[in-house]
Design an enzyme around this catalytic site. Structure first.
Site, PDB file in Angstrom:
ATOM      1  N   LYS A 107       0.993  -1.167   0.127  1.00  0.00           N
ATOM      2  CA  LYS A 107      -0.060   0.142  -0.033  1.00  0.00           C
ATOM      3  C   LYS A 107       0.710   1.344  -0.060  1.00  0.00           C
ATOM      4  O   LYS A 107       1.727   1.486   0.818  1.00  0.00           O
ATOM      5  CB  LYS A 107      -0.838   0.092   1.323  1.00  0.00           C
ATOM      6  CG  LYS A 107      -1.565   1.105   1.577  1.00  0.00           C
ATOM      7  CD  LYS A 107      -2.948   1.347   0.535  1.00  0.00           C
ATOM      8  CE  LYS A 107      -3.576   2.609   0.596  1.00  0.00           C
ATOM      9  NZ  LYS A 107      -4.930   2.641   0.724  1.00  0.00           N
ATOM     10  N   HIS A 144      -3.238   5.049  -2.545  1.00  0.00           N
ATOM     11  CA  HIS A 144      -3.977   6.256  -2.338  1.00  0.00           C
ATOM     12  C   HIS A 144      -3.663   7.256  -3.077  1.00  0.00           C
ATOM     13  O   HIS A 144      -2.488   7.691  -2.769  1.00  0.00           O
ATOM     14  CB  HIS A 144      -3.673   6.506  -0.760  1.00  0.00           C
ATOM     15  CG  HIS A 144      -4.636   7.746  -0.268  1.00  0.00           C
ATOM     16  ND1 HIS A 144      -5.797   7.613   0.726  1.00  0.00           N
ATOM     17  CD2 HIS A 144      -4.699   8.921  -0.623  1.00  0.00           C
ATOM     18  CE1 HIS A 144      -6.431   8.712   0.880  1.00  0.00           C
ATOM     19  NE2 HIS A 144      -5.681   9.333   0.061  1.00  0.00           N
ATOM     20  N   HIS A 182      -9.770   3.478  -4.275  1.00  0.00           N
ATOM     21  CA  HIS A 182     -11.195   4.604  -3.824  1.00  0.00           C
ATOM     22  C   HIS A 182     -10.985   5.831  -4.665  1.00  0.00           C
ATOM     23  O   HIS A 182     -11.021   6.945  -4.253  1.00  0.00           O
ATOM     24  CB  HIS A 182     -10.987   4.717  -2.470  1.00  0.00           C
ATOM     25  CG  HIS A 182      -9.789   5.267  -1.750  1.00  0.00           C
ATOM     26  ND1 HIS A 182      -8.968   6.403  -2.244  1.00  0.00           N
ATOM     27  CD2 HIS A 182      -9.290   4.834  -0.657  1.00  0.00           C
ATOM     28  CE1 HIS A 182      -7.867   6.176  -1.487  1.00  0.00           C
ATOM     29  NE2 HIS A 182      -7.928   5.564  -0.634  1.00  0.00           N
ATOM     30  N   ASP A 255     -13.491   0.715   1.636  1.00  0.00           N
ATOM     31  CA  ASP A 255     -12.758   1.756   2.340  1.00  0.00           C
ATOM     32  C   ASP A 255     -13.613   1.825   3.796  1.00  0.00           C
ATOM     33  O   ASP A 255     -13.533   2.949   4.332  1.00  0.00           O
ATOM     34  CB  ASP A 255     -12.579   2.997   1.665  1.00  0.00           C
ATOM     35  CG  ASP A 255     -11.435   3.868   2.173  1.00  0.00           C
ATOM     36  OD1 ASP A 255     -10.798   3.168   3.253  1.00  0.00           O
ATOM     37  OD2 ASP A 255     -11.171   4.901   1.795  1.00  0.00           O
TER      38      ASP A 255
HETATM   39  O1  DOR Z   1     -11.385   8.245   4.974  1.00  0.00           O
HETATM   40  C1  DOR Z   1     -10.369   7.581   5.161  1.00  0.00           C
HETATM   41  N1  DOR Z   1     -10.243   7.000   6.229  1.00  0.00           N
HETATM   42  N2  DOR Z   1      -9.524   7.395   4.046  1.00  0.00           N
HETATM   43  C2  DOR Z   1      -8.374   6.776   4.117  1.00  0.00           C
HETATM   44  O2  DOR Z   1      -7.489   6.879   3.357  1.00  0.00           O
HETATM   45  C3  DOR Z   1      -7.921   6.217   5.538  1.00  0.00           C
HETATM   46  C4  DOR Z   1      -9.035   5.865   6.233  1.00  0.00           C
HETATM   47  C5  DOR Z   1      -8.699   5.549   7.750  1.00  0.00           C
HETATM   48  O3  DOR Z   1      -7.957   4.744   7.872  1.00  0.00           O
HETATM   49  O4  DOR Z   1      -9.386   6.021   8.575  1.00  0.00           O
HETATM   50 ZN    ZN Z   2      -8.758   3.210   3.236  1.00  0.00          ZN
END
Ligand code: DOR
Ligand code: ZN
Length: 351
Positions: A107, A144, A182, A255
């Site tokens: 990742k 990401h 995402h 996600d």
């Molecule tokens: O909204 C999100 N929450 N986007 C992310 O990339 C990480 C995730 C999290 O780990 O809470």
């Molecule tokens: Zn995520």
């Protein structure tokens, strides 16, 4: 086009789906949420952004054990582990990950892009040897895809990432398997449709259902705040079109990212929408609203497995057209977690 098997008119049966992007957390939080994903999905790609992050194969093996221990005794849910790429991940770690048989992706969090990304990559150029090893061993890069340059508007960070980072990366590593995770913009949809090499994308249920108005409807709505942030309606429409198209490059990744209620309803609320409880039903609503239920199975259950070179699940799930109310909150260790669309009604239910 893959068609779902219709039982009675108000039921659909599909191959058990997979979640290609999931946050399960650890400790009490893990124990609270694991069963939700296991009830809906056969497998999930488990995000490594714990504190400290999962950077070695050894840590992934241990985290996997904790996940298995948190599942209901009869569960057959398979966690597909990932490593968290840093500026210093050695190429040899990629070989170890591949040989372990339990790690299915690496990742990329650009440092500072999102929750627990401070140990992430400051400059992809520092990772070239490691990325070459991933290309060599066929281990996908899960990205990401947002730049962190504070000069770039937060709503433009994904589109700028495509030009600044993704296009050059694809040029230097044409055989690297890349999942653009995402995705939230029409630019990302376009890129993935046309990209050379093995390129796929995950799409969340919340980015298919909502545009950025949801963040501000009747006041500031922290449970609709995630990263990448919700975008304009034209982007949501492009995502829906891609998801329902049957194009094998697009597949489900929830996600689902649980945070305790107090950390969301906060002066500096955390990013993340909790959808593990009802993701399949949320996706079904999107496909139904767009007269595309026959393509739901490809998006949820077939495309992602094919991209990752895995067989699809052997089991089936059945969805019934049946109104039900999403709970206002769910237990989350000593606290609670608020699911997406809490208190609202969904027209499909997994039976
Ligand atoms: O909204 C999100 N929450 N986007 C992310 O990339 C990480 C995730 C999290 O780990 O809470
Ligand atoms: Zn995520």
């Amino acid at each position: 086009m893959t068609s779902t098997t219709t039982i009675p008119a108000h039921h659909i049966e599909i191959t058990r789906p997979d979640d290609w992007h999931l946050h399960l957390r650890d400790g009490d939080a893990l124990k609270a949420v694991a069963a939700h994903s296991a009830a809906q999905f056969g497998r999930a790609m488990i995000m490594p952004n714990l504190r400290p992050p999962v950077v070695t194969t050894g840590q992934a093996v241990e985290y996997r054990q904790r996940i298995l221990a948190a599942l209901p005794a009869t569960s057959e849910f398979v966690p597909l582990m990932t490593l968290y790429l840093t500026d210093h991940t050695p190429p040899d770690e990629i070989r170890r990950a591949r040989e372990s048989g339990i790690v299915f992706g690496v990742k990329l969090y650009p440092a500072g892009a999102t929750t627990h990304s401070d140990a992430g990559v400051t400059d992809l150029a520092k990772c070239m040897k490691t990325l070459e090893a991933m290309q060599h061993h066929g281990l996908p890069l899960l990205m990401h895809g947002e730049v962190t340059d504070p000069a770039v508007d937060i709503f433009d960070r994904e589109a700028v990432f495509i030009d600044r980072v993704l296009r050059p990366l694809r040029k230097s590593l044409p055989a690297l398997k890349i999942v653009f995770e995402h995705i939230t913009t029409k630019e990302a949809v376009q890129y993935v449709k046309e990209a050379e090499g093995e390129t796929g994308a995950t799409i969340t249920a919340h980015h298919l259902l909502f545009n950025r108005n949801a963040l501000f409807t009747g006041g500031l709505c922290p449970h609709y705040y995630c990263l990448p942030v919700l975008k304009r309606e034209e982007n949501r429409q492009a995502l829906v079109k891609a998801a329902i198209s049957g194009n094998p490059r697009f597949f489900a990744g929830t996600d689902s990212a649980p945070h305790a209620r107090g950390l969301k309803e906060n002066a500096c609320g955390c990013a993340g929408c909790y959808t593990a409880l009802h993701a399949v039903e949320l996706y079904a609503k999107v496909f139904d609203d767009n007269q595309a239920l026959p393509n739901l199975e490809a998006f949820l259950s077939l495309n992602g497995a094919a991209f990752h070179g895995l067989p699809h699940n052997s089991g089936k799930i059945t969805l019934a057209r049946q109104d039900w109310h999403i709970p206002e909150a769910l237990p989350f260790g000593e606290e609670s977690v608020v699911p997406l669309m809490a208190g609202e009604t969904l027209p499909w239910r997994k039976v």
